[in-house]
Design a protein around this motif. Sequence first.
Motif, PDB file in Angstrom:
ATOM      1  N   LYS A 184       0.813  -1.218   0.000  1.00 54.76           N
ATOM      2  CA  LYS A 184       0.000   0.000   0.000  1.00 54.76           C
ATOM      3  C   LYS A 184       0.846   1.268   0.000  1.00 54.76           C
ATOM      4  N   GLU A 185       2.177   1.104   0.074  1.00 59.59           N
ATOM      5  CA  GLU A 185       3.108   2.233   0.126  1.00 59.59           C
ATOM      6  C   GLU A 185       2.740   3.202   1.251  1.00 59.59           C
ATOM      7  N   ILE A 186       2.427   2.634   2.415  1.00 58.05           N
ATOM      8  CA  ILE A 186       2.115   3.441   3.598  1.00 58.05           C
ATOM      9  C   ILE A 186       2.830   2.844   4.798  1.00 58.05           C
ATOM     10  N   PRO A 313       4.657   9.012   4.187  1.00 58.59           N
ATOM     11  CA  PRO A 313       4.469   8.655   2.772  1.00 58.59           C
ATOM     12  C   PRO A 313       5.759   8.736   1.962  1.00 58.59           C
ATOM     13  N   LYS A 317       7.442   5.322   0.191  1.00 56.70           N
ATOM     14  CA  LYS A 317       7.510   5.231  -1.276  1.00 56.70           C
ATOM     15  C   LYS A 317       8.943   5.221  -1.781  1.00 56.70           C
ATOM     16  N   TRP A 400       0.318  13.393  -5.189  1.00 57.82           N
ATOM     17  CA  TRP A 400       0.143  12.066  -4.590  1.00 57.82           C
ATOM     18  C   TRP A 400       0.612  12.053  -3.136  1.00 57.82           C
ATOM     19  N   GLU A 403      -1.887  13.857  -0.943  1.00 59.04           N
ATOM     20  CA  GLU A 403      -3.098  13.046  -0.749  1.00 59.04           C
ATOM     21  C   GLU A 403      -2.846  11.930   0.265  1.00 59.04           C
ATOM     22  N   GLN A 404      -1.702  11.269   0.151  1.00 59.00           N
ATOM     23  CA  GLN A 404      -1.372  10.205   1.095  1.00 59.00           C
ATOM     24  C   GLN A 404      -1.246  10.744   2.517  1.00 59.00           C
ATOM     25  N   THR A 405      -0.653  11.911   2.652  1.00 55.46           N
ATOM     26  CA  THR A 405      -0.485  12.493   3.986  1.00 55.46           C
ATOM     27  C   THR A 405      -1.830  12.736   4.639  1.00 55.46           C
ATOM     28  N   ASP A 407      -4.837  11.577   3.793  1.00 57.15           N
ATOM     29  CA  ASP A 407      -5.723  10.420   3.860  1.00 57.15           C
ATOM     30  C   ASP A 407      -5.278   9.369   4.870  1.00 57.15           C
ATOM     31  N   THR A 408      -3.964   9.305   5.169  1.00 60.19           N
ATOM     32  CA  THR A 408      -3.484   8.203   6.020  1.00 60.19           C
ATOM     33  C   THR A 408      -2.883   8.652   7.349  1.00 60.19           C
TER      34      THR A 408
END
Length: 437
Positions: A184-186, A313, A317, A400, A403-405, A407-408
């Motif tokens: 999930k790259e998290i 993130p 990644k 990206w 967004e990952q920061t 959202d997660t």
Amino acid sequence: MSYERSVSASPHELTPETVWHVQMPQIRVGRGAVRELGFQLDDLGVADDARGLIVTDETLAEIGHAGRVADHVEDAGFDVDIYDGSEREPSIEAVEECISFVREEMGTDGYDFYIGLGGGSCLDTAKTTRAVVANGGEILDYIAEPTGSGEALTESGPPLVLLPTTAGTGSEISPVAILSVAEKEIKEGISSNNVRADAAVLDPTLTTSLPPDLTAKTAMDALGHAIEGYTTHRYDNLLRPKDPADRPVYAGRTGFTELFSEKAIDLLSSNVRRAVNNGDDLEAREAMLKGALYGAIAGLTAGASLCHAMAYPVGNKYHSYHGETIAVLTPASTLGYNVASDPERFATIAELLGAETDGLSTRTAADRAREEFVSLQRDLNVLPSGLHDLAGITDDEIDWLAEQTVDTQQRLLRCNPRPVTKADVADIFRDSLHNWE
């Protein structure tokens, strides 16, 4: 985007928090502290015929640190095995291998005690292994939803002693273990006081083998903890949970944590140049360990915030070291975007970092914190100058990451002293591409 300051209070119970607490392992600090491991294990109630496990990595086994620790434990009358399969930025799969090793050697009950030796990755591997073996099941049972099942850890397990070989992560006292989820790259954390170690032993003689680049990178993580802990929300600006058991482990700053933040910023910023340029300087090494400890007491009790949220993130990644990721993001995030939340507080940080602020307005003095931090990084001469230098990151990848920061990483963003949107985070990432030319 909503901005909630608590992950535990019900929507209809928006009552300000009025209680704060501090929970720490037993802490032993100083040159030669590792020689007292036998006494430490006795003090924790470990039986004379107990068998334990040292969790470390191949490098620390090869240079002799693991054997040295094992000798001290065996000289005290205990049996001990060594697991040296820990990996950097450990994945869930890698830690499951350690758990399998324990179950194959000792069955479902596991070892009688555990010792974690190394940087934050080794320590998080030891913490997770001990907790999962004690509670049964597998790691994903205890990772928060939706990645995992979100089950609560109810048992701490047998005694766990952590020996850091870096002055940075604060994992030796933290109630959180950070693991990567490669597919999930998290990164995800298991957050519970049942993850926290029973004792931490900070011996600077275990850190002298750390090379200059890793000394600098881990120091930037420690400095990030201290500064973020000093600037996060006050505990009584957060929301009180209905059940004290639901109080987040990152519970906001207090007068207690502020004292440790100030001392940590001073110790770390005034000694890291010496430690990087002369790894055998035990006085500087000991000061760095103390600074990292104080920074962890502050940041890992009060709460890390925006910079750490953005770092996860990136690290997952691009597989960058966590400390160097914190280093390149701190100027634009903690010391850039967040300055407007409390300029007077950031002016104090500038002074603690060594800036001359006499005659400056409060707002101008606050901006000097960022300048002083970047100047420190440039002096060390082993850190990347920004995200582009760190991992070749370009503007095309920023949306990206933002967004990952958002959202997660709400667990950390709730601690940030300024609300942030995805657009804000994208701007901060863009500002972090180059901290100097």
